[in-house]
Design a protein around this motif. Structure first.
Motif, PDB file in Angstrom:
ATOM      1  N   THR A 298       0.802  -1.229   0.000  1.00 58.35           N
ATOM      2  CA  THR A 298       0.000   0.000   0.000  1.00 58.35           C
ATOM      3  C   THR A 298       0.832   1.276   0.000  1.00 58.35           C
ATOM      4  O   THR A 298       0.299   2.363  -0.192  1.00 58.35           O
ATOM      5  CB  THR A 298      -0.955   0.028   1.211  1.00 58.35           C
ATOM      6  N   GLU A 299       2.150   1.155   0.241  1.00 51.50           N
ATOM      7  CA  GLU A 299       2.993   2.347   0.283  1.00 51.50           C
ATOM      8  C   GLU A 299       4.020   2.390  -0.838  1.00 51.50           C
ATOM      9  O   GLU A 299       4.720   3.389  -1.002  1.00 51.50           O
ATOM     10  CB  GLU A 299       3.720   2.435   1.630  1.00 51.50           C
ATOM     11  N   ALA A 300       4.110   1.335  -1.621  1.00 53.62           N
ATOM     12  CA  ALA A 300       5.132   1.254  -2.668  1.00 53.62           C
ATOM     13  C   ALA A 300       4.881   2.263  -3.789  1.00 53.62           C
ATOM     14  O   ALA A 300       3.740   2.541  -4.143  1.00 53.62           O
ATOM     15  CB  ALA A 300       5.162  -0.157  -3.247  1.00 53.62           C
ATOM     16  N   SER A 301       5.947   2.800  -4.335  1.00 53.95           N
ATOM     17  CA  SER A 301       5.818   3.731  -5.465  1.00 53.95           C
ATOM     18  C   SER A 301       5.700   2.978  -6.785  1.00 53.95           C
ATOM     19  O   SER A 301       5.269   3.545  -7.790  1.00 53.95           O
ATOM     20  CB  SER A 301       7.023   4.678  -5.507  1.00 53.95           C
ATOM     21  N   ILE A 302       6.101   1.691  -6.790  1.00 53.02           N
ATOM     22  CA  ILE A 302       5.937   0.842  -7.971  1.00 53.02           C
ATOM     23  C   ILE A 302       5.297  -0.464  -7.529  1.00 53.02           C
ATOM     24  O   ILE A 302       5.720  -1.078  -6.551  1.00 53.02           O
ATOM     25  CB  ILE A 302       7.289   0.536  -8.662  1.00 53.02           C
ATOM     26  N   VAL A 303       4.266  -0.890  -8.241  1.00 51.91           N
ATOM     27  CA  VAL A 303       3.595  -2.153  -7.957  1.00 51.91           C
ATOM     28  C   VAL A 303       3.502  -2.962  -9.246  1.00 51.91           C
ATOM     29  O   VAL A 303       3.087  -2.438 -10.283  1.00 51.91           O
ATOM     30  CB  VAL A 303       2.178  -1.938  -7.383  1.00 51.91           C
ATOM     31  N   VAL A 304       3.897  -4.214  -9.178  1.00 53.24           N
ATOM     32  CA  VAL A 304       3.748  -5.140 -10.301  1.00 53.24           C
ATOM     33  C   VAL A 304       2.748  -6.205  -9.884  1.00 53.24           C
ATOM     34  O   VAL A 304       2.982  -6.941  -8.920  1.00 53.24           O
ATOM     35  CB  VAL A 304       5.088  -5.799 -10.683  1.00 53.24           C
ATOM     36  N   SER A 305       1.621  -6.278 -10.586  1.00 52.67           N
ATOM     37  CA  SER A 305       0.576  -7.238 -10.245  1.00 52.67           C
ATOM     38  C   SER A 305       0.401  -8.260 -11.359  1.00 52.67           C
ATOM     39  O   SER A 305       0.484  -7.934 -12.539  1.00 52.67           O
ATOM     40  CB  SER A 305      -0.761  -6.523 -10.013  1.00 52.67           C
ATOM     41  N   GLY A 306       0.144  -9.497 -10.948  1.00 51.95           N
ATOM     42  CA  GLY A 306      -0.093 -10.564 -11.908  1.00 51.95           C
ATOM     43  C   GLY A 306      -1.506 -11.088 -11.809  1.00 51.95           C
ATOM     44  O   GLY A 306      -2.124 -11.041 -10.741  1.00 51.95           O
ATOM     45  N   GLY A 307      -2.005 -11.592 -12.930  1.00 57.74           N
ATOM     46  CA  GLY A 307      -3.368 -12.092 -12.959  1.00 57.74           C
ATOM     47  C   GLY A 307      -3.470 -13.519 -13.451  1.00 57.74           C
ATOM     48  O   GLY A 307      -2.488 -14.266 -13.477  1.00 57.74           O
ATOM     49  N   ARG A 308      -4.680 -13.882 -13.867  1.00 61.03           N
ATOM     50  CA  ARG A 308      -4.970 -15.247 -14.313  1.00 61.03           C
ATOM     51  C   ARG A 308      -4.045 -15.693 -15.445  1.00 61.03           C
ATOM     52  O   ARG A 308      -3.743 -16.876 -15.607  1.00 61.03           O
ATOM     53  CB  ARG A 308      -6.425 -15.323 -14.767  1.00 61.03           C
ATOM     54  N   GLY A 309      -3.574 -14.717 -16.217  1.00 63.53           N
ATOM     55  CA  GLY A 309      -2.705 -15.040 -17.350  1.00 63.53           C
ATOM     56  C   GLY A 309      -1.399 -15.692 -16.965  1.00 63.53           C
ATOM     57  O   GLY A 309      -0.724 -16.289 -17.819  1.00 63.53           O
ATOM     58  N   THR A 310      -1.014 -15.628 -15.682  1.00 64.36           N
ATOM     59  CA  THR A 310       0.228 -16.281 -15.256  1.00 64.36           C
ATOM     60  C   THR A 310       0.067 -17.802 -15.230  1.00 64.36           C
ATOM     61  O   THR A 310       1.062 -18.526 -15.239  1.00 64.36           O
ATOM     62  CB  THR A 310       0.671 -15.787 -13.868  1.00 64.36           C
ATOM     63  N   GLY A 311      -1.169 -18.277 -15.173  1.00 66.24           N
ATOM     64  CA  GLY A 311      -1.441 -19.694 -15.362  1.00 66.24           C
ATOM     65  C   GLY A 311      -1.330 -20.605 -14.162  1.00 66.24           C
ATOM     66  O   GLY A 311      -2.032 -21.609 -14.076  1.00 66.24           O
ATOM     67  N   SER A 312      -0.449 -20.288 -13.217  1.00 67.97           N
ATOM     68  CA  SER A 312      -0.239 -21.170 -12.065  1.00 67.97           C
ATOM     69  C   SER A 312       0.637 -20.469 -11.044  1.00 67.97           C
ATOM     70  O   SER A 312       1.161 -19.373 -11.298  1.00 67.97           O
ATOM     71  CB  SER A 312       0.447 -22.466 -12.507  1.00 67.97           C
ATOM     72  N   ALA A 313       0.817 -21.124  -9.903  1.00 61.13           N
ATOM     73  CA  ALA A 313       1.698 -20.565  -8.880  1.00 61.13           C
ATOM     74  C   ALA A 313       3.129 -20.476  -9.403  1.00 61.13           C
ATOM     75  O   ALA A 313       3.844 -19.507  -9.137  1.00 61.13           O
ATOM     76  CB  ALA A 313       1.643 -21.426  -7.612  1.00 61.13           C
ATOM     77  N   ASP A 314       3.551 -21.470 -10.160  1.00 62.59           N
ATOM     78  CA  ASP A 314       4.889 -21.425 -10.755  1.00 62.59           C
ATOM     79  C   ASP A 314       4.980 -20.308 -11.782  1.00 62.59           C
ATOM     80  O   ASP A 314       5.990 -19.604 -11.860  1.00 62.59           O
ATOM     81  CB  ASP A 314       5.227 -22.759 -11.403  1.00 62.59           C
ATOM     82  N   GLY A 315       3.925 -20.143 -12.568  1.00 60.16           N
ATOM     83  CA  GLY A 315       3.916 -19.076 -13.566  1.00 60.16           C
ATOM     84  C   GLY A 315       3.950 -17.702 -12.937  1.00 60.16           C
ATOM     85  O   GLY A 315       4.500 -16.752 -13.518  1.00 60.16           O
ATOM     86  N   PHE A 316       3.392 -17.588 -11.731  1.00 57.59           N
ATOM     87  CA  PHE A 316       3.339 -16.288 -11.057  1.00 57.59           C
ATOM     88  C   PHE A 316       4.723 -15.831 -10.608  1.00 57.59           C
ATOM     89  O   PHE A 316       4.926 -14.638 -10.343  1.00 57.59           O
ATOM     90  CB  PHE A 316       2.398 -16.351  -9.850  1.00 57.59           C
ATOM     91  N   LYS A 317       5.674 -16.735 -10.534  1.00 54.66           N
ATOM     92  CA  LYS A 317       7.020 -16.371 -10.081  1.00 54.66           C
ATOM     93  C   LYS A 317       7.664 -15.319 -10.978  1.00 54.66           C
ATOM     94  O   LYS A 317       8.530 -14.564 -10.537  1.00 54.66           O
ATOM     95  CB  LYS A 317       7.895 -17.621 -10.000  1.00 54.66           C
ATOM     96  N   ILE A 318       7.242 -15.265 -12.245  1.00 57.70           N
ATOM     97  CA  ILE A 318       7.810 -14.265 -13.150  1.00 57.70           C
ATOM     98  C   ILE A 318       7.399 -12.856 -12.730  1.00 57.70           C
ATOM     99  O   ILE A 318       8.116 -11.886 -12.985  1.00 57.70           O
ATOM    100  CB  ILE A 318       7.390 -14.558 -14.613  1.00 57.70           C
ATOM    101  N   ILE A 319       6.248 -12.734 -12.051  1.00 58.29           N
ATOM    102  CA  ILE A 319       5.793 -11.442 -11.534  1.00 58.29           C
ATOM    103  C   ILE A 319       6.725 -10.996 -10.404  1.00 58.29           C
ATOM    104  O   ILE A 319       7.124  -9.829 -10.332  1.00 58.29           O
ATOM    105  CB  ILE A 319       4.340 -11.537 -11.021  1.00 58.29           C
ATOM    106  N   GLU A 320       7.078 -11.932  -9.528  1.00 55.38           N
ATOM    107  CA  GLU A 320       8.009 -11.613  -8.448  1.00 55.38           C
ATOM    108  C   GLU A 320       9.374 -11.205  -9.010  1.00 55.38           C
ATOM    109  O   GLU A 320      10.009 -10.269  -8.511  1.00 55.38           O
ATOM    110  CB  GLU A 320       8.172 -12.816  -7.529  1.00 55.38           C
ATOM    111  N   GLU A 321       9.801 -11.884 -10.055  1.00 54.57           N
ATOM    112  CA  GLU A 321      11.096 -11.569 -10.669  1.00 54.57           C
ATOM    113  C   GLU A 321      11.099 -10.161 -11.240  1.00 54.57           C
ATOM    114  O   GLU A 321      12.055  -9.399 -11.060  1.00 54.57           O
ATOM    115  CB  GLU A 321      11.403 -12.594 -11.753  1.00 54.57           C
ATOM    116  N   LEU A 322      10.019  -9.796 -11.917  1.00 58.42           N
ATOM    117  CA  LEU A 322       9.918  -8.452 -12.490  1.00 58.42           C
ATOM    118  C   LEU A 322       9.845  -7.401 -11.385  1.00 58.42           C
ATOM    119  O   LEU A 322      10.488  -6.347 -11.472  1.00 58.42           O
ATOM    120  CB  LEU A 322       8.683  -8.356 -13.394  1.00 58.42           C
ATOM    121  N   ALA A 323       9.085  -7.683 -10.350  1.00 55.96           N
ATOM    122  CA  ALA A 323       8.966  -6.750  -9.231  1.00 55.96           C
ATOM    123  C   ALA A 323      10.326  -6.519  -8.576  1.00 55.96           C
ATOM    124  O   ALA A 323      10.696  -5.376  -8.274  1.00 55.96           O
ATOM    125  CB  ALA A 323       7.959  -7.268  -8.208  1.00 55.96           C
TER     126      ALA A 323
END
Length: 322
Positions: free
Chosen positions: A199-224
């Protein structure tokens, strides 16, 4: 010039970002005066002075740590009665909204929550801006009775430095027995990673259904992590169990207003948009060119996120090496 009371959000003497934002908003309405509960005011004084605090009312009592929101509401009500401020600003957090509601009842005043901007009206009274119905309608509102109590959404207003004296003024208040009805019996420090608070970050990277799975969501963490950003998720992701619910952004999750919001693999349903569309800049990545998220995005990339994000990571890496 009338004072505008700002309830400080702080932890161990460290002033939270939202307090600086509130001080910037308060300066538009009058003379910013901080209300500090508990210890640590001297440690936070320099930061408060940097953002324009004229004075800091300090109530250094263990009651504010030992009990829930009621003691803080009583302190603010006492200051409102004694100082007749032009307004009271609090952070639009869960605790802040509860304090705002309690204060409004005690002072018989109007309260406005989820405020995204503040300005002085033609007669000098505060005018609050809201993004209603998922941001489809912008509303300007003002309080018709009493001292306006405004709960301002974190990150909605950019903090601007404006030096002030931040004079420390001790205040005493007697907390009623009614305010001590609910006592905090234990404080547990939540485990926190290296990423900024959502809630305080100046940059937020969010992932959605398109990531496909919990493993797929890891790319969101990498980008963040590459951007030094917080991680967010759509409701579809958290409901599927791919990422914890406390990171959900949306109408039933958390509301964010960062400088940059990246929606990756998120279609942009109204429920999600309600929690992020006041972000200053929105970048969307989605393989569906008709995805609703593109309607509010400042920049959009139509493509498979698993092809787009790796390229983006490569470019970020190159810039970091320069």
């Amino acid at each position: 010039m009338a004072e505008v009371l700002v309830l400080a959000e702080h932890a161990d003497g460290a002033v939270r970002k939202v307090t600086c934002e509130l001080l910037t908003a308060a300066a538009r309405l009058g003379e910013p005066a901080v209300v500090w509960t508990g210890p640590g005011a001297e440690a936070g004084r320099e930061r408060l002075a940097e953002f324009g605090a004229v004075r800091v009312y300090v109530a250094d009592s263990p009651d504010f740590a030992d009990y829930v929101a009621a003691p803080t509401a009583e302190l603010l009500a006492s200051l409102v009665a004694g100082k007749s401020p032009a307004a009271v600003l609090v952070a639009g957090t869960l605790a802040g909204k509860e304090i705002a509601g309690r204060l409004a009842v005690k002072t018989e005043s109007g309260v406005l929550t989820d405020v995204i901007d503040v300005a002085a009206g033609p007669d000098g009274t505060p005018v609050a801006t809201h993004a209603n119905f998922g941001g489809a309608i912008t509303v300007h509102a003002r309080v018709a009775k009493g001292t306006p109590v405004l709960a301002v959404r974190p990150n909605a207003i950019s903090a601007s430095p404006s030096p002030g004296p931040a004079e420390i003024v001790p205040v005493a208040v007697t907390i009623s027995e009614a305010a001590k009805a609910a006592r905090i019996t234990e404080h547990v420090t939540a485990e926190k990673g290296e990423r900024p608070d959502l809630t305080e970050a100046s940059i937020v990277v969010s992932g959605g259904r398109g990531t496909g799975s919990a493993d797929g969501f890891k790319i969101i963490e990498e980008l963040a992590d590459a951007l030094g950003a917080a991680v967010g998720a759509s409701r579809a992701v958290t409901d599927a169990g791919w990422y914890p619910h406390q990171f959900q952004v949306g109408q039933t999750g958390k509301t964010v207003s960062p400088q940059l919001y990246m929606a990756v693999g998120i279609s942009g349903a109204i429920q999600h948009r309600a929690g992020m569309q006041t972000s200053k800049t929105i970048i969307a990545v989605n393989k569906d060119p008709e995805a609703p998220i593109f309607e509010i995005a400042d920049f959009g990339v139509v493509g498979d996120l698993f092809k787009v994000v790796p390229q983006l990571l490569d470019e970020i890496g190159k810039h970091k090496q320069l």
